[in-house]
Design a protein around this motif. Structure first.
Motif, short mmCIF file in Angstrom:
data_model
loop_
_atom_site.label_atom_id
_atom_site.label_comp_id
_atom_site.label_asym_id
_atom_site.label_seq_id
_atom_site.Cartn_x
_atom_site.Cartn_y
_atom_site.Cartn_z
N ALA A 255 0.83 -1.21 0.00
CA ALA A 255 0.00 0.00 0.00
C ALA A 255 0.86 1.26 0.00
O ALA A 255 1.96 1.28 0.57
N PHE A 256 0.31 2.32 -0.63
CA PHE A 256 0.99 3.61 -0.68
C PHE A 256 -0.03 4.72 -0.48
O PHE A 256 -1.18 4.61 -0.93
N SER A 257 0.42 5.80 0.17
CA SER A 257 -0.44 6.96 0.41
C SER A 257 -0.29 7.96 -0.73
O SER A 257 0.80 8.12 -1.29
N CYS A 258 -1.39 8.65 -1.05
CA CYS A 258 -1.40 9.61 -2.15
C CYS A 258 -1.58 11.03 -1.63
O CYS A 258 -1.77 11.25 -0.43
N SER A 259 -1.54 12.00 -2.52
CA SER A 259 -1.53 13.40 -2.10
C SER A 259 -2.81 13.82 -1.38
O SER A 259 -2.79 14.77 -0.60
N ASP A 260 -3.91 13.13 -1.65
CA ASP A 260 -5.18 13.49 -1.01
C ASP A 260 -5.39 12.74 0.31
O ASP A 260 -6.48 12.80 0.88
N ALA A 262 -5.61 9.58 0.67
CA ALA A 262 -6.18 8.26 0.41
C ALA A 262 -5.07 7.26 0.11
O ALA A 262 -3.93 7.64 -0.20
N THR A 263 -5.40 5.98 0.20
CA THR A 263 -4.41 4.92 0.05
C THR A 263 -4.80 3.99 -1.08
O THR A 263 -5.98 3.68 -1.28
N LEU A 264 -3.79 3.52 -1.82
CA LEU A 264 -4.01 2.51 -2.84
C LEU A 264 -3.03 1.36 -2.62
O LEU A 264 -2.06 1.48 -1.87
N VAL A 265 -3.33 0.24 -3.25
CA VAL A 265 -2.41 -0.89 -3.22
C VAL A 265 -2.04 -1.24 -4.65
O VAL A 265 -2.84 -1.05 -5.59
N ILE A 266 -0.81 -1.74 -4.83
CA ILE A 266 -0.37 -2.18 -6.15
C ILE A 266 0.30 -3.53 -6.02
O ILE A 266 0.80 -3.92 -4.95
N GLY A 267 0.30 -4.27 -7.12
CA GLY A 267 1.00 -5.54 -7.20
C GLY A 267 1.75 -5.58 -8.52
O GLY A 267 1.31 -6.22 -9.47
N PRO A 302 13.82 0.07 0.56
CA PRO A 302 14.22 1.28 -0.19
C PRO A 302 13.39 1.49 -1.44
O PRO A 302 13.14 2.65 -1.83
N LEU A 303 12.95 0.42 -2.05
CA LEU A 303 12.08 0.55 -3.22
C LEU A 303 10.76 1.22 -2.83
O LEU A 303 10.27 2.11 -3.54
N ALA A 304 10.21 0.80 -1.72
CA ALA A 304 8.95 1.39 -1.26
C ALA A 304 9.11 2.88 -0.99
O ALA A 304 8.20 3.68 -1.26
N ASP A 305 10.25 3.28 -0.46
CA ASP A 305 10.49 4.70 -0.20
C ASP A 305 10.48 5.51 -1.51
O ASP A 305 9.92 6.61 -1.56
N ILE A 306 11.11 4.96 -2.53
CA ILE A 306 11.15 5.65 -3.82
C ILE A 306 9.74 5.78 -4.41
O ILE A 306 9.33 6.86 -4.86
N LEU A 307 8.99 4.68 -4.37
CA LEU A 307 7.64 4.69 -4.93
C LEU A 307 6.72 5.61 -4.13
O LEU A 307 5.89 6.32 -4.71
N GLN A 308 6.87 5.60 -2.81
CA GLN A 308 6.02 6.45 -1.99
C GLN A 308 6.23 7.92 -2.32
O GLN A 308 5.28 8.70 -2.36
N GLY A 309 7.45 8.30 -2.61
CA GLY A 309 7.72 9.68 -2.99
C GLY A 309 6.98 10.09 -4.24
O GLY A 309 6.49 11.23 -4.35
N ARG A 310 6.82 9.18 -5.20
CA ARG A 310 6.10 9.49 -6.42
C ARG A 310 4.60 9.49 -6.21
O ARG A 310 3.89 10.37 -6.69
N PHE A 311 4.09 8.51 -5.47
CA PHE A 311 2.64 8.43 -5.25
C PHE A 311 2.13 9.64 -4.47
O PHE A 311 0.96 10.03 -4.61
N ALA A 312 2.99 10.24 -3.66
CA ALA A 312 2.58 11.40 -2.86
C ALA A 312 2.39 12.66 -3.68
O ALA A 312 1.92 13.68 -3.16
N THR A 313 2.68 12.59 -4.99
CA THR A 313 2.57 13.80 -5.82
C THR A 313 1.23 13.95 -6.51
O THR A 313 0.99 14.97 -7.17
N ASP A 317 -7.18 8.69 -7.09
CA ASP A 317 -7.96 8.41 -8.31
C ASP A 317 -7.11 8.61 -9.56
O ASP A 317 -7.25 7.86 -10.54
N HIS A 318 -6.27 9.62 -9.54
CA HIS A 318 -5.38 9.83 -10.69
C HIS A 318 -4.50 8.62 -10.91
O HIS A 318 -4.38 8.13 -12.04
N TRP A 319 -3.87 8.15 -9.85
CA TRP A 319 -2.96 7.02 -10.00
C TRP A 319 -3.69 5.74 -10.40
O TRP A 319 -3.22 4.99 -11.26
N ILE A 320 -4.85 5.50 -9.82
CA ILE A 320 -5.58 4.28 -10.15
C ILE A 320 -5.99 4.29 -11.62
O ILE A 320 -5.83 3.29 -12.34
#
Length: 433
Positions: A255-260, A262-267, A302-313, A317-320
């Protein structure tokens, strides 16, 4: 040349198949001698598949009837797991009550109970007691730890089963903070295993192979789901630990948090990894930590940290929308209020909102969509609502039934009335696991 296969895909992608033919379990008669959640959920599945379920309860009523908790007086959902059933209120500890139960067993296909291990046998209503007169009866016992073994007599509830099975040791945050699963998974899962065992045994009985005894336990049911964790431990010798939302053998899968907020999950494993990088606008091809699926798993933090930085932007709904368009498996972390109004669940009829029909604002349907499954149909019965008709069907006349009511052997009422309690004595209630 092989014969062409028949297309069984529903004609519409936006509506379930129309029911045709008879329900799968039409004509199957079930005695429901259960309480709490695991046993009732088992028989609710059978009811939703079309079986005729008769709930047996003490004349004082099931323990969950009318119970309210907390200052808000929140109801315990008795009605949600006893919908569509009939109710017979009877004191099984009395000689006459036990006789009624034996008579009903002879007319039934299935009996499900979740008393403490051995309790039904002490009433003379165990499987071996009934078997001579009911050779084709499928008898299912649900308990905390099963009918044999050193833990046989220990009390088993959902919390204990989650802990004993090992599930709790791998559920929680990555820093080792343990957590119980949010849903009562051992209760619901055991009900499902019970239904599976009962249906398999019923097939054999209908084929002339005789009845069967089904023994399912809360602890077994959860421990049987430990496929990934057992494989990991056997391969490495290292005890699996909680990983939060991460996967035990793959990454990125969490799971990752987004700018609003809200949280999404990816696989994003296999080919989805490159698609994910494209959507997020990152190039990690030169980083040896993420060169292969195994390396991404090893370096998942460390991969999750990199991805979290992007999802936070950007917003969830945009990411999904973007990820789905690129073929990356993803989805929102919905709250309970959101799933009740979700369009996908609404189309599939998973939640039914009809208080007049069910006696509850919302019921949770059995998630089997088929042209032969009726699913949830009506409300739960009042205590003893069907006592008169059931006893009449066994050949009891009105005078005898009235005597049994007066002596407290049975209780009877209409749907909207309180049970007839004239002359009733206190009676022990069910003691479900």
């Amino acid at each position: 040349m092989p014969a062409p296969t028949q297309d069984t895909t529903p004609q519409s992608a936006t509506a379930p198949p129309a029911q045709r033919g008879t329900p799968f379990l039409q004509g199957v008669r079930v005695l429901d001698v259960t309480g709490a959640l695991a046993g009732p959920y088992c028989t609710t599945i059978l009811s939703d598949l079309g079986a005729d379920v008769l709930k047996i309860e003490p004349v004082t009523g099931d323990n969950l009837r009318g119970r309210r908790l907390g200052p808000e007086r929140r109801p315990i959902p008795f009605d949600l797991v006893h919908r569509d059933k009939k109710s017979l209120a009877v004191d099984m500890k009395s000689q006459e009550g036990a006789t009624i139960m034996r008579q009903l067993a002879q007319r039934s296909d299935i009996l499900v109970e979740n008393f403490r291990a051995g309790a039904m046998a002490r009433l003379g209503l165990g499987y071996e007691d009934l078997r001579p007169q009911c050779p084709d009866l499928v008898y299912c016992s649900i308990s905390g730890f099963g009918q044999y073994g050193p833990m046989r007599d220990a009390k088993g509830i959902d919390l204990i089963a989650q802990a004993y099975s090992g599930m709790m040791s791998v559920t929680g945050s990555a820093d080792g903070q343990l957590a119980k699963a949010g849903f009562p998974v051992s209760d619901v899962g055991t009900g499902m295993w019970g239904a599976i065992g009962v249906l398999a045994a019923l097939l054999r009985a209908r084929a002339g192979g005789g009845g069967a005894y089904i023994d399912v336990a809360l602890a077994d049911s959860v421990a049987a789901w430990s496929l990934w964790e057992v494989a990991d431990f056997v391969a490495t010798g290292v005890e699996p630990a909680p990983l939060g939302t991460a996967h035990r053998l793959a990454a990125p899968y969490e799971a990752f948090s987004c700018s609003d907020g809200a949280t999404l999950v990816i696989g994003a494993v296999d080919r989805a990894w490159l698609a994910l990088c494209g959507v997020l606008g990152i190039d990690l091809s030169d980083d040896p930590r993420f060169a292969t699926e195994y390396e991404r798993f090893v370096h998942r933090a460390p991969l999750a940290d990199i991805l979290q930085g992007r999802f936070a932007t950007a917003t969830r709904d945009h990411w999904i929308d973007t990820l789905r368009a690129a073929g990356v498996p993803c989805g929102p972390v919905n709250r309970i209020g959101e799933i009740l109004t979700d369009e996908q669940f609404a189309v599939r009829g998973l939640f039914e909102h009809d208080e007049h029909r069910f006696g509850q604002p919302t019921v949770v349907n059995t998630p089997i969509v088929s042209d032969g499954a009726p699913r949830a149909r009506g409300r739960a019965p009042a205590l003893g609502q069907d006592t008169l008709s059931v006893l009449s069907g066994l050949g009891y006349d009105g005078e005898r039934i009235s005597t049994l009511i007066e002596r407290g052997v049975v209780g009877a009422c209409s749907r909207d009335d309180e049970p007839q309690r004239s002359g009733l004595k206190p009676h022990a209630t069910n003691s479900p696991t």
